[in-house]
Design a protein around this motif. Sequence first.
Motif, PDB file in Angstrom:
ATOM      1  N   VAL A 151      42.002  86.734  11.513  1.00 36.94           N
ATOM      2  CA  VAL A 151      41.873  88.072  12.089  1.00 36.94           C
ATOM      3  C   VAL A 151      40.773  88.841  11.377  1.00 36.94           C
ATOM      4  O   VAL A 151      40.442  88.563  10.233  1.00 36.94           O
ATOM      5  CB  VAL A 151      43.202  88.850  11.991  1.00 36.94           C
ATOM      6  N   THR A 152      40.184  89.817  12.056  1.00 37.95           N
ATOM      7  CA  THR A 152      39.183  90.669  11.438  1.00 37.95           C
ATOM      8  C   THR A 152      39.914  91.748  10.648  1.00 37.95           C
ATOM      9  O   THR A 152      40.774  92.436  11.195  1.00 37.95           O
ATOM     10  CB  THR A 152      38.264  91.293  12.494  1.00 37.95           C
ATOM     11  N   VAL A 153      39.605  91.859   9.373  1.00 35.40           N
ATOM     12  CA  VAL A 153      40.305  92.774   8.469  1.00 35.40           C
ATOM     13  C   VAL A 153      39.283  93.562   7.651  1.00 35.40           C
ATOM     14  O   VAL A 153      38.084  93.325   7.742  1.00 35.40           O
ATOM     15  CB  VAL A 153      41.251  91.995   7.530  1.00 35.40           C
ATOM     16  N   THR A 154      39.777  94.456   6.822  1.00 38.90           N
ATOM     17  CA  THR A 154      38.934  95.249   5.945  1.00 38.90           C
ATOM     18  C   THR A 154      39.269  94.910   4.502  1.00 38.90           C
ATOM     19  O   THR A 154      40.456  94.874   4.125  1.00 38.90           O
ATOM     20  CB  THR A 154      39.169  96.756   6.196  1.00 38.90           C
ATOM     21  N   LEU A 155      38.244  94.647   3.707  1.00 38.62           N
ATOM     22  CA  LEU A 155      38.422  94.341   2.302  1.00 38.62           C
ATOM     23  C   LEU A 155      39.270  95.425   1.648  1.00 38.62           C
ATOM     24  O   LEU A 155      39.069  96.616   1.899  1.00 38.62           O
ATOM     25  CB  LEU A 155      37.050  94.256   1.612  1.00 38.62           C
TER      26      LEU A 155
END
Length: 150
Positions: A42-46
Amino acid sequence: MPRPGERKAARRALTGVVGAGTFLAAMFVTSAAAPLPSDGGVTVTLNDYCQDSGAVGRLADGRTVYCTQVQNTDAFVWSFSRNPIPRDPNTRGYTCDGDACHWPDGTAVPNYQRCGVLCGEPPTNGDVQSGLYDCLRAGAEFEECERRIR
């Protein structure tokens, strides 16, 4: 000829079937419109919190990140490293811009008190001296950079 009650029941059943079909069609169209990265992550945020220890995600730039535990806590965050990280990047008492990190009073945060590139901050002296910063900047994945500097 069907009785009025039977017609009403048939109409309800037909409405339910049509409604369910419309719902399923909308669900499939919506899921098709939001493609996942090619590896299924999935696309996530650091640094955002996560729940599934060891889960794999991707940053918007395509870099791989992992749902990693913060040492000595029950918290998990998206990190470049699979290994537990020393401190929770979400509880820092300072903020960073592209060049430096500062305490709320405006004074600079010493490098030894910062997380550095592992947390998406400007590099520390250690990040630069070890070659980690240059390796990441060249586009290599964190794990590859880690292997190079050992």
